[in-house]
Scaffold this active site. Structure first.
Site, mmCIF file in Angstrom:
data_model
loop_
_atom_site.group_PDB
_atom_site.id
_atom_site.type_symbol
_atom_site.label_atom_id
_atom_site.label_comp_id
_atom_site.label_asym_id
_atom_site.label_seq_id
_atom_site.Cartn_x
_atom_site.Cartn_y
_atom_site.Cartn_z
ATOM 1 N N ARG A 106 2.708 6.091 -3.140
ATOM 2 C CA ARG A 106 3.825 6.917 -3.591
ATOM 3 C C ARG A 106 4.011 6.852 -5.099
ATOM 4 N NH1 ARG A 106 4.190 5.760 1.525
ATOM 5 N NH2 ARG A 106 5.447 6.984 2.996
ATOM 6 N N SER A 111 8.106 8.696 11.725
ATOM 7 C CA SER A 111 6.905 8.547 10.900
ATOM 8 C C SER A 111 7.257 8.764 9.439
ATOM 9 C CB SER A 111 5.833 9.560 11.325
ATOM 10 O OG SER A 111 4.809 9.648 10.357
ATOM 11 N N LYS A 149 0.820 -1.211 0.000
ATOM 12 C CA LYS A 149 0.000 0.000 0.000
ATOM 13 C C LYS A 149 0.860 1.269 0.000
ATOM 14 C CE LYS A 149 -2.617 1.089 3.606
ATOM 15 N NZ LYS A 149 -3.737 1.343 4.533
ATOM 16 N N SER A 150 1.919 1.284 0.813
ATOM 17 C CA SER A 150 2.776 2.460 0.893
ATOM 18 C C SER A 150 3.398 2.792 -0.464
ATOM 19 C CB SER A 150 3.887 2.243 1.929
ATOM 20 O OG SER A 150 3.363 2.105 3.218
ATOM 21 N N GLY A 153 -4.620 8.223 5.949
ATOM 22 C CA GLY A 153 -3.695 9.202 6.486
ATOM 23 C C GLY A 153 -2.534 9.460 5.548
ATOM 24 N N ARG A 200 -7.483 12.051 13.505
ATOM 25 C CA ARG A 200 -6.070 11.701 13.584
ATOM 26 C C ARG A 200 -5.196 12.953 13.538
ATOM 27 N NH1 ARG A 200 -5.244 6.894 9.354
ATOM 28 N NH2 ARG A 200 -3.153 6.927 10.246
ATOM 29 N N ASP A 226 2.645 -1.236 12.172
ATOM 30 C CA ASP A 226 1.322 -1.711 11.745
ATOM 31 C C ASP A 226 1.077 -3.173 12.123
ATOM 32 O OD1 ASP A 226 0.530 0.716 10.655
ATOM 33 O OD2 ASP A 226 1.354 0.250 8.686
#
Length: 432
Positions: free
Chosen positions: A24, A166, A19-20, A93, A121, A314
């Site tokens: 991107r 983060s 997903k990350s 997010g 958040r 996660d």
């Protein structure tokens, strides 16, 4: 969905794409020169939110429903248009925080919002450094909560020591740094996932990373980057824990991203004595990839803290589940970041597993689990948090009796989760 423990677990699973990296690949190619094809992109609600927001900013994206490939026609570093409507980031997010960084460098007025979970958040962690760079941002509740209004413009580079490790915060600042005067540097207390650094470097950005520090200078252009997205280790995590904890199990997960900034769970499970190995190690699009085999294991307790936490943030809910089957007391600390995810994951993990009979205690920055224990089926809610939904389902597949899981939200990141669980645990899954 109703879940019970199967007699045996056997499966070969192609987990969903990362997903990350999917987020991107869309965002970075949107501001590149030329067109790129992203093969194996994750077709999830979160990634679709990113695609819709970019389309609203004038980026042509061809991604038919159900397709595993998206074509992005980059508009160059300065080619975005002002959206005539609010940008809805859904539950993502990553979408909101990275777009705030991107839009900080554009002379556009944008309003970003999302669902009720996303609007609760923390956004100050991104707003503060972007303001230091010269962008104008406003948000609710003392500039901490979405919706967020951003008016971008001329930016200046900064040296920013992030109080949290983060990748979303780091990536937002680095994206703004592409447009800032001078050098922008970000230092973290621990090294977070580095997909942004890898991908921007592959696209020609002047970026350098050393340990937990990253530096970037303004770019003249980015070259479009076509790639195939590898499997997401966060989506592999439920199967790793299921196989390690079940008494008769063997699962092979194919084509999983094993980027060392993401493989904290593998290190944790190895420390607990899990029987797992990497097979067919290779590289795809600048990211290390491997097949992972995991089998029934005799687990022992461990301690998770420090630099290991951001590498497994996660997956920590599933670590709590594995700890229920391990000899001794497992302690997870330095994980206060779990409290500001889609739910307060410290509290929801403790409440979920406690309902099943786990010996688990909430800590300010994590949890403590004593094992081994026999879990019992229960009526569970995923609380609209996909990680908690998957935790509940896997816990039910390891417990005595029947478990009912509601409000699981797993489609946010893993649309085929229930199908794969039924494949791995035949007879253990029944429709609602």
């Amino acid at each position: 969905m109703k879940v019970s423990r199967p007699a045996a677990v056997r499966a070969v699973i192609d987990v969903p794409p990362d997903k990350s990296i999917s987020h991107r690949a869309l965002i970075f190619n949107a501001i590149a020169d030329g067109a790129a094809v992203i093969e194996g992109i994750l077709d999830s609600e979160d990634v679709r939110s990113t695609a819709r927001c970019l389309a609203a900013l004038g980026v042509p994206i061809e991604w038919p429903e159900g397709s595993s490939a998206a074509r992005v026609t980059g508009q160059g570093l300065h080619g975005l248009f002002e959206s005539d409507d609010v940008l809805d980031c859904g539950n993502s997010g990553t979408t909101m925080r990275l777009l705030l960084g991107l839009l900080a460098g554009h002379p556009l007025l944008s309003v970003l919002t999302g669902d009720a979970s996303l609007r609760s958040r923390p956004m100050a962690r991104v707003i503060q450094p972007l303001r230091e760079m010269g962008a104008a941002l406003m948000a609710r509740k003392g500039d901490t909560l979405a919706p967020v209004v951003v008016k971008g413009g001329r930016l200046r580079g900064i040296r920013y020591a992030s109080p949290v490790a983060s990748a979303q915060v780091k990536s937002a600042i680095l994206l703004a740094g592409l447009y800032a005067e001078g050098e922008t540097a970000v230092t973290e207390p621990g090294r977070s996932r580095d997909h942004t650094e890898r991908m921007l470097a592959a696209m020609g950005a002047p970026i350098e990373a050393e340990g937990a520090a990253v530096r970037i200078r303004p770019a003249e252009r980015l070259a479009a980057l076509s790639l195939r997205v590898p499997g997401d280790i966060s989506s592999a995590a439920p199967w790793l824990v299921l196989a390690a904890c079940h008494p008769d199990a063997e699962i092979v997960l194919r084509g999983v991203n094993v980027n060392p900034t993401r493989t904290g769970l593998l290190d944790i499970l190895r420390a607990m004595g899990a029987d797992l190995e990497l097979l067919e190690e290779r590289e795809t699009g600048g990211e290390p990839v491997a097949d992972i085999a995991v089998r029934s294991s005799s687990l022992r307790a461990t301690t998770v803290s420090g630099e290991l936490v951001p590498r497994a943030i996660d997956e920590l809910p599933l670590v709590a589940l594995a700890a229920c089957f391990a000899d001794g007391t497992t302690v997870v600390r330095d994980a206060a970041e779990l409290r500001v995810k889609e739910s307060d994951r410290v509290r929801t993990v403790v409440e979920t597993l406690s309902r099943m009979g786990a010996d688990i205690r909430e800590l300010e920055d994590g949890f403590e689990v004593r094992g081994p224990v026999r879990l019992s089926g229960a009526r569970l809610s995923g609380r609209g948090d996909h990680r908690i939904g998957m935790l509940a389902a896997i816990a039910g597949s390891l417990a005595d009796g029947e478990t009912t899981v509601s409000d699981d939200a797993v489609a946010v990141s893993y649309r085929s989760f229930w199908e794969h669980l039924a494949q791995a645990a035949p007879g253990g899954v029944a429709a609602r």
